[in-house]
Design a protein around this motif. Structure first.
Motif, mmCIF file in Angstrom:
data_model
loop_
_atom_site.group_PDB
_atom_site.id
_atom_site.type_symbol
_atom_site.label_atom_id
_atom_site.label_comp_id
_atom_site.label_asym_id
_atom_site.label_seq_id
_atom_site.Cartn_x
_atom_site.Cartn_y
_atom_site.Cartn_z
ATOM 1 N N MET A 1 0.676 -1.093 -0.074
ATOM 2 C CA MET A 1 0.067 0.044 -0.185
ATOM 3 C C MET A 1 0.767 1.263 0.046
ATOM 4 O O MET A 1 2.115 1.067 -0.228
ATOM 5 C CB MET A 1 -1.048 0.123 1.143
ATOM 6 N N THR A 2 0.420 2.317 0.375
ATOM 7 C CA THR A 2 1.028 3.430 0.235
ATOM 8 C C THR A 2 1.141 4.487 1.356
ATOM 9 O O THR A 2 0.063 4.403 1.957
ATOM 10 C CB THR A 2 0.263 4.553 -0.995
ATOM 11 N N THR A 3 2.039 5.080 1.472
ATOM 12 C CA THR A 3 2.333 6.015 2.623
ATOM 13 C C THR A 3 2.113 7.498 2.031
ATOM 14 O O THR A 3 3.090 7.578 1.012
ATOM 15 C CB THR A 3 3.596 5.994 3.235
ATOM 16 N N ILE A 4 1.071 8.252 2.429
ATOM 17 C CA ILE A 4 0.883 9.609 1.765
ATOM 18 C C ILE A 4 1.599 10.600 2.753
ATOM 19 O O ILE A 4 1.150 10.327 4.018
ATOM 20 C CB ILE A 4 -0.685 9.507 1.724
ATOM 21 N N ILE A 5 2.425 11.296 2.290
ATOM 22 C CA ILE A 5 2.983 12.401 3.095
ATOM 23 C C ILE A 5 2.568 13.783 2.753
ATOM 24 O O ILE A 5 2.836 14.134 1.486
ATOM 25 C CB ILE A 5 4.584 11.928 3.259
ATOM 26 N N ILE A 6 1.954 14.686 3.471
ATOM 27 C CA ILE A 6 1.371 15.861 3.413
ATOM 28 C C ILE A 6 2.642 16.735 3.799
ATOM 29 O O ILE A 6 2.714 16.724 4.947
ATOM 30 C CB ILE A 6 -0.097 16.173 3.649
ATOM 31 N N LEU B 1 -7.131 3.261 7.031
ATOM 32 C CA LEU B 1 -5.937 4.197 7.466
ATOM 33 C C LEU B 1 -5.577 3.813 8.894
ATOM 34 O O LEU B 1 -6.411 3.383 9.697
ATOM 35 C CB LEU B 1 -6.478 5.502 7.380
ATOM 36 N N ASN B 2 -4.266 3.938 8.833
ATOM 37 C CA ASN B 2 -3.689 3.731 10.331
ATOM 38 C C ASN B 2 -3.678 4.838 11.187
ATOM 39 O O ASN B 2 -2.721 5.511 11.261
ATOM 40 C CB ASN B 2 -2.430 3.002 10.138
ATOM 41 N N TYR B 3 -4.663 5.644 11.320
ATOM 42 C CA TYR B 3 -4.866 6.913 12.069
ATOM 43 C C TYR B 3 -5.972 6.949 13.198
ATOM 44 O O TYR B 3 -6.916 6.548 12.723
ATOM 45 C CB TYR B 3 -5.138 7.921 10.901
ATOM 46 N N THR B 4 -5.480 7.408 14.204
ATOM 47 C CA THR B 4 -6.563 7.417 15.365
ATOM 48 C C THR B 4 -6.834 9.106 15.938
ATOM 49 O O THR B 4 -7.918 8.707 16.754
ATOM 50 C CB THR B 4 -6.108 6.464 16.436
ATOM 51 N N GLN C 1 4.307 7.476 14.040
ATOM 52 C CA GLN C 1 3.860 7.535 12.807
ATOM 53 C C GLN C 1 4.880 7.035 11.745
ATOM 54 O O GLN C 1 4.371 6.175 11.090
ATOM 55 C CB GLN C 1 3.188 8.687 12.752
ATOM 56 N N VAL C 2 5.979 7.570 12.118
ATOM 57 C CA VAL C 2 6.875 6.981 10.944
ATOM 58 C C VAL C 2 7.158 5.489 11.225
ATOM 59 O O VAL C 2 7.200 4.674 10.033
ATOM 60 C CB VAL C 2 8.041 7.902 10.817
ATOM 61 N N GLU C 3 7.364 5.060 12.379
ATOM 62 C CA GLU C 3 7.815 3.835 12.825
ATOM 63 C C GLU C 3 6.665 2.791 12.270
ATOM 64 O O GLU C 3 6.927 1.733 11.791
ATOM 65 C CB GLU C 3 8.029 3.525 14.122
ATOM 66 N N THR C 4 5.424 3.303 12.560
ATOM 67 C CA THR C 4 4.325 2.385 12.209
ATOM 68 C C THR C 4 4.193 2.196 10.639
ATOM 69 O O THR C 4 3.969 1.261 10.149
ATOM 70 C CB THR C 4 2.834 3.176 12.594
ATOM 71 N N ALA C 5 4.630 3.275 9.728
ATOM 72 C CA ALA C 5 4.240 3.072 8.304
ATOM 73 C C ALA C 5 5.586 2.424 7.970
ATOM 74 O O ALA C 5 5.289 1.561 6.965
ATOM 75 C CB ALA C 5 4.658 4.855 7.736
ATOM 76 N N LEU C 6 6.752 2.266 8.516
ATOM 77 C CA LEU C 6 7.880 1.449 8.053
ATOM 78 C C LEU C 6 7.217 0.011 8.561
ATOM 79 O O LEU C 6 7.481 -1.056 7.649
ATOM 80 C CB LEU C 6 9.150 1.802 8.766
ATOM 81 N N ALA C 7 6.964 -0.206 9.644
ATOM 82 C CA ALA C 7 6.604 -1.560 10.171
ATOM 83 C C ALA C 7 5.280 -2.254 9.607
ATOM 84 O O ALA C 7 5.315 -3.563 9.549
ATOM 85 C CB ALA C 7 6.243 -1.423 11.448
ATOM 86 N N ASN C 8 4.501 -1.413 8.663
ATOM 87 C CA ASN C 8 3.210 -1.924 8.444
ATOM 88 C C ASN C 8 2.819 -1.506 6.882
ATOM 89 O O ASN C 8 2.035 -0.631 6.623
ATOM 90 C CB ASN C 8 1.990 -1.412 9.147
ATOM 91 N N PRO C 9 4.012 -2.028 5.939
ATOM 92 C CA PRO C 9 3.634 -1.297 4.722
ATOM 93 C C PRO C 9 2.611 -1.806 3.811
ATOM 94 O O PRO C 9 2.420 -1.188 2.936
ATOM 95 C CB PRO C 9 5.158 -2.089 3.838
ATOM 96 N N GLU C 10 1.918 -2.850 4.583
ATOM 97 C CA GLU C 10 0.542 -3.135 3.642
ATOM 98 C C GLU C 10 -0.365 -2.356 3.930
ATOM 99 O O GLU C 10 -1.403 -2.281 3.421
ATOM 100 C CB GLU C 10 0.444 -4.550 4.140
ATOM 101 N N ALA C 11 -0.335 -1.519 4.822
ATOM 102 C CA ALA C 11 -1.523 -0.545 5.311
ATOM 103 C C ALA C 11 -1.195 0.807 4.366
ATOM 104 O O ALA C 11 -0.092 1.250 3.892
ATOM 105 C CB ALA C 11 -1.533 -0.408 6.480
ATOM 106 N N ILE C 12 -2.434 1.561 4.593
ATOM 107 C CA ILE C 12 -2.270 3.080 4.000
ATOM 108 C C ILE C 12 -1.911 3.852 5.257
ATOM 109 O O ILE C 12 -2.836 3.760 6.148
ATOM 110 C CB ILE C 12 -3.669 3.266 3.074
ATOM 111 N N HIS C 13 -0.959 4.887 4.927
ATOM 112 C CA HIS C 13 -0.718 5.879 6.187
ATOM 113 C C HIS C 13 -0.751 7.002 5.550
ATOM 114 O O HIS C 13 -0.447 7.293 4.489
ATOM 115 C CB HIS C 13 0.606 5.609 6.506
ATOM 116 N N LYS D 1 9.106 2.410 1.471
ATOM 117 C CA LYS D 1 9.085 1.686 -0.216
ATOM 118 C C LYS D 1 8.070 2.668 -1.104
ATOM 119 O O LYS D 1 8.612 3.031 -2.058
ATOM 120 C CB LYS D 1 8.735 0.303 -0.206
ATOM 121 N N ASP D 2 6.851 2.489 -0.548
ATOM 122 C CA ASP D 2 5.746 2.972 -1.288
ATOM 123 C C ASP D 2 5.439 4.259 -0.681
ATOM 124 O O ASP D 2 4.230 4.237 0.150
ATOM 125 C CB ASP D 2 4.908 2.249 -1.523
#
Length: 185
Positions: free
Chosen positions: A1-6, A28-31, A47-59, A79-80
């Motif tokens: 999946m994708t990590t979107i960075i604004i 999304l992995n956002y609470t 948040q960055v650590e979660t995106a790295l650890a769970n690349p299959e989710a959208i962040h 990666k993505d």
């Protein structure tokens, strides 16, 4: 999946854009429930650590250039990833942003020379391409003059194309109209 960075200059609506994406993109992995999820910086190490650890989710990560740059090496390892950059790269954008800064009473940021100097360049796509090893095709920019209007249909259409998503333009415009009336108009 994708990590979107604004990435966004202070006062440009980056937290609002994050809320738009989080309210409409599923899984999304956002609470967070407020505009600023945590006190202080927008982007947090966890948040960055979660995106790295769970690349299959959208962040969805978001922050100002300095906040994002603080995690440069870790973000490079994602990666993505795709960047959405709110930019103020011309006189019209600059004036809109300064007007909003004055309305928000950000005294340390109202000085025009601060934005005219470094801030303009920090929110250009080539900065993210260079510092985060992101292909230009994975960077979208939104000029402030396109975001500080009541109807952002064209912006959402571009985001939908960029993210290959299906964000409900009508629902987003309803949310955005409230933000626009309270923050810009």
């Amino acid at each position: 999946m994708t990590t979107i960075i604004i990435a966004f200059p202070p006062g440009s609506g980056g937290n609002h854009l994050k809320n738009i994406l989080v309210s409409d993109i599923s899984k999304l992995n956002y609470t967070g429930s407020t505009v600023h999820q945590t006190p202080g910086n927008n982007l947090q190490a966890s948040q960055v650590e979660t995106a790295l650890a769970n690349p299959e989710a959208i962040h969805v990560l978001h922050g100002h250039f300095g906040e994002i740059m603080s995690y440069q090496n870790q973000i490079r390892d994602i990666k993505d990833k795709k960047f959405i950059v709110i930019c103020n790269d011309n006189a019209d954008d600059f004036k809109l942003l300064l007007d909003r800064q004055k309305k928000l009473e950000f005294p340390s940021l109202i000085r025009g020379d601060y934005y005219e100097g470094e801030q303009v360049f920090l929110y250009e796509p080539f900065m993210y391409h260079h510092y985060f090893d992101v292909p230009m095709k994975n960077i979208m920019n939104i000029p402030i003059k396109e975001f500080f209007v009541e109807d952002i249909s064209s912006v959402i259409d571009r985001i939908n194309f960029f993210l290959t998503s299906n964000i409900d333009v009508h629902a987003v415009n309803n949310l955005h109209a409230i933000w626009y009336r309270n923050n810009i108009k």
